[in-house]
Motif scaffolding. Structure first.
Motif, PDB file in Angstrom:
ATOM      1  N   GLU A  70       0.816  -1.215   0.000  1.00  0.00           N
ATOM      2  CA  GLU A  70       0.000   0.000   0.000  1.00  0.00           C
ATOM      3  C   GLU A  70       0.851   1.266   0.000  1.00  0.00           C
ATOM      4  N   TRP A  74      -9.630  -0.291  -3.174  1.00  0.00           N
ATOM      5  CA  TRP A  74      -9.427  -0.338  -1.727  1.00  0.00           C
ATOM      6  C   TRP A  74      -8.892   0.971  -1.150  1.00  0.00           C
ATOM      7  N   THR A  75      -8.345   1.865  -1.980  1.00  0.00           N
ATOM      8  CA  THR A  75      -7.735   3.090  -1.447  1.00  0.00           C
ATOM      9  C   THR A  75      -8.809   4.019  -0.890  1.00  0.00           C
ATOM     10  N   MET A  90      -9.914  -8.535  -1.631  1.00  0.00           N
ATOM     11  CA  MET A  90      -8.980  -7.433  -1.326  1.00  0.00           C
ATOM     12  C   MET A  90      -8.400  -7.585   0.081  1.00  0.00           C
ATOM     13  N   PRO A  94      -4.370   0.580  -8.180  1.00  0.00           N
ATOM     14  CA  PRO A  94      -4.653  -0.351  -7.072  1.00  0.00           C
ATOM     15  C   PRO A  94      -5.382  -1.596  -7.572  1.00  0.00           C
ATOM     16  N   LYS A 142      -3.694  -5.108   0.522  1.00  0.00           N
ATOM     17  CA  LYS A 142      -3.744  -3.875  -0.272  1.00  0.00           C
ATOM     18  C   LYS A 142      -2.526  -3.821  -1.192  1.00  0.00           C
TER      19      LYS A 142
END
Length: 745
Positions: A597, A668-669, A727, A664, A730
């Motif tokens: 991430e 998920w961000t 997910m 991504p 990340k």
């Protein structure tokens, strides 16, 4: 027509296993134009006019210069030879002649049928394959005797019995678009004159194709064997048999080896300048069996391997072919039979390392500036535009039916052209339940409809992420390059490693005036008709791009191709050469690792470790398998530097650049959560998630072939798919885009 003739014509076509006389039943000449040939026989009563027995084999009874067999056994051997040449050449003719052939066979506006003449057609296999590839063309095979068919030929073929030594006055001048001959000089008394006759019956823009096997046997250094005496160093029974056979042939026809002069005689035609727009010669060396070091082990060129095997099978039977003329020339049967036994054993066991040299010539008759043509729809294109089912219904073999390279007037086209499903082993094979290419080992990912569907999703993801078909920094240069040209030439786009063809098809819709060429190892599996300005070609970019004219492309695009390229830096140079001044190079690559991430590489490789990811484990294992096949698989990392370093003294580019895009793996961000999100970024993340859900099954054949157990690989895939779908981790993926604009000065 008498009663006997009618009965014989309706009786069908004999198989090769039947009596050789069976092929003479009925007329082999259908009434058609151009004008037909002189020999037409209606019943077995006439068989003695064209066939006779000589030392246990059937030979022609018309031309004493040519007394090699013309029976079912020999035609079977010629069929093997034909398949060998298709594998060695990558198609039905040399790649250098392909663009001219396709132009010549484009459907004519004047309503006249296109026509092909095959002189010395033998078993008829070449003309039959051409008839299947170009179903609108009239394909005429001419020989001293009719072929022995195992199945009915296509409706657009006909076979005529005639002696080419008598010329071609039975045909109208300028009535054929292609004239082909293969290994005919043995029976031609004045080959130079025959080339002149072939020129006369060719239309302007028509193509002459000749193929000849050199009447020598060559050693592992591609040099003639020094001795024909048993026991001498370098002795070969194959060489002895061929040498004695050559002498027997030359005793009957002093011009039997006139093929040596083909290239020179073509160039010397014409009293007031060359009558050809282009001409050329290509020599192809085929080993007599897969004995060379390049054809040993697991990582071999499958096409070359098949050619060597078929060459071995072909020449294992050459002794039986030469036996009648050897005995008729006064050699004792006991000696001849021993030579044949020893030669066959030598060939089958590869006791002596031997090459056979094939010489291919082509020439294009000068074209009238008003010669009319319209675009051709080949069998493959008909499959694409008329009756292909949806991607979910297309069988794997469908991708190889027909010609994958519809013709065009410019630029030159590629080497592979497949006319029927019988050729699918040349380009497709099965590996652990998926269909992959059968041309190179470096690239062993699937090329079936399932993978092309996944690539279609990935293409849509990139379109969304970039806001178009290429990065916006390159957009002005692309638009300039694809502006309609003032000189009348077509704009052209080349997509190397086109995969499913989706990028190229979208470009074709955006620029309908430009010619779009998709190049890949295998043809795409298409779910709907393609635009008229698109064609697909099968070729291996590792061989370079010499099939295209220098400075003939306005845009060259390559997406994720370094996996299968042995020398990516060299390929970039080849791309530069085919770009026009002002042309644009576009490359797209996905970095071969997963990022956390914080956009840093994931280092944990053991289950349970902090930061561990099944997605990353699967990618690392796949990368190791890829490296084992192609150590330079990650050359894409140097693309930007290699572009900058081109040129000896100064940069050959007006501009160039690189852009990195982070996407991504799923939305998920925090920027993609809630109501106020960037819809484009959200969709891109969703599409990448969908594309990478299936990356495990894409990698599976390669992982298993690398030696991983099925149990382990299948667990990786199950865990990776669940991780991506939910997910759980990340992850980011890094996409690298390069562009460069060739100097326009």
């Amino acid at each position: 027509m008498d009663e006997e003739t009618t009965a014989s014509q309706s009786s069908g076509i004999a198989s090769r296993s039947e009596s050789p006389y069976g092929a003479t039943e009925g007329s082999v000449i259908a009434p058609s134009s151009p004008r037909t040939s002189v020999y037409s026989y209606a019943s077995s009563v006439d068989k003695d006019l064209i066939l006779r027995e000589l030392h246990g084999r059937m030979v022609n009874n018309t031309n004493d210069k040519y007394i090699l067999p013309a029976d079912g056994e020999e035609h079977g051997r010629l069929d093997v030879q034909h398949e060998m040449l298709k594998a060695a050449l990558g198609g039905l003719y040399v790649r250098q002649a392909a663009p001219a052939v396709r132009r010549a066979l484009a459907v004519r506006k004047d309503g006249d049928p296109n026509a092909i003449l095959d002189i010395g057609t033998g078993s008829g296999c070449w003309v039959i394959d051409m008839a299947k590839q170009y179903p609108h063309v009239e394909a005429v095979g001419m020989d001293l005797v009719p072929p022995n068919f195992a199945s009915p030929p296509p409706a657009n073929t006909r076979f005529e019995c005639d002696d080419a030594n008598l010329g071609f006055s039975q045909y109208f001048p300028e009535s054929f678009d292609v004239v082909h001959s293969r290994c005919i000089t043995i029976g031609i008394t004045d080959y130079r004159s025959l080339l002149g006759h072939a020129y006369n019956v060719l239309r302007p823009g028509g193509v002459l194709l000749t193929v000849d096997c050199d009447m020598l046997v060559y050693n592992e250094n591609q040099e003639p064997f020094p001795s024909t005496r048993e026991g001498d160093p370098g002795f070969s029974w194959m060489n002895l048999l061929i040498n004695i056979g050559i002498q027997a042939l030359l005793n009957r026809n002093g011009g039997a080896n006139a093929y040596c002069n083909t290239s020179r005689w073509i160039k010397e035609m014409g009293e007031n300048g060359c009558p050809w727009d282009e001409s050329g010669e290509r020599v192809v060396w085929v080993p007599l069996g897969p004995w060379t070091k390049e054809l040993q082990g697991d990582r071999v060129n499958r096409r070359e391997f098949i050619a060597a095997q078929l060459m071995q099978e072909d020449f294992a039977g050459i002794g039986g072919t030469l036996r009648p003329i050897l005995v008729a020339s006064g050699n004792p049967e006991e000696n001849v039979d021993r030579w044949i036994r020893e030669q066959e054993a030598e060939v089958r066991e590869m006791k002596v390392k031997t090459y056979i040299k094939w010489i291919c010539n082509w020439a294009v008759k000068k074209r009238s500036p008003t010669t009319p043509t319209i675009p051709l729809t080949t069998l493959w294109e008909m499959n694409l535009t008329l009756n292909l089912p949806s991607r979910g219904e297309v069988p794997p073999s469908a991708a190889v039916r027909g010609s994958s390279a519809p013709p065009s007037n410019s630029p030159p086209t590629s080497i592979y052209s497949f006319a029927s499903s019988a050729d699918r082993h040349l380009i497709l094979r099965e590996l652990y339940g998926r269909v992959i290419n059968n041309t190179i080992e470096e690239y062993s990912f699937p090329v079936d409809r399932e993978e092309h569907g996944r690539l279609g999703v990935q293409h849509e993801m990139l379109k969304v992420a970039l806001g178009g078909l290429y990065i916006r920094q390159a957009a002005p240069a692309v638009r300039r390059a694809l502006a309609r040209r003032d000189d009348g030439d077509l704009n052209a786009v080349l997509d190397i490693g086109c995969g499913s063809g989706c990028w190229l098809i979208d470009m074709a819709k955006q620029y309908p005036h430009a010619e779009m060429i998709g190049l890949d190892l295998t043809p795409p599996n298409l779910a709907s008709p393609i635009p008229d300005n698109v064609r697909f070609e099968c070729d291996d970019a590792n061989y370079g791009l010499s099939q295209y004219f220098p400075e003939s492309m306005d845009v060259v695009h390559a997406r994720y191709v370094s996996i299968g390229i042995k020398d990516y830096r060299s390929l970039l140079g080849q791309i530069y050469n085919v770009l026009r001044p002002g042309g644009v190079l576009l490359t797209v690559d996905c970095d071969m690792q997963a990022y956390g991430e914080n956009q840093e590489p994931i280092t944990a490789m053991r289950e349970g470790e902090p930061g561990f990811s099944w997605m990353n484990l699967l990618l690392v294992a796949t990368f190791q398998a890829m490296i084992s096949r192609n150590p330079r698989v990650n050359d894409y990392m140097h693309t930007s530097r290699w572009i900058r370093e081109m040129g000896d003294t100064e940069s050959p580019w007006d501009e160039y650049g690189e852009r990195v895009v982070w996407i991504p793996l799923g939305p998920w961000t925090k920027e993609l959560q809630g109501e106020h999100v960037n819809k484009r970024d959200f969709i891109a993340a969703q599409l990448l998630q969908r594309a990478f859900l299936e990356i495990g099954t894409t990698s599976r054949p390669l992982l298993l072939a690398f030696g991983n157990s099925e149990e382990i690989v299948d667990r990786w895939i199950v865990e990776q798919e669940a991780e991506v779908r939910e997910m759980k981790v990340k992850l980011y993926f890094k996409w690298i885009f390069n562009w460069a604009v060739k100097k326009s000065g």
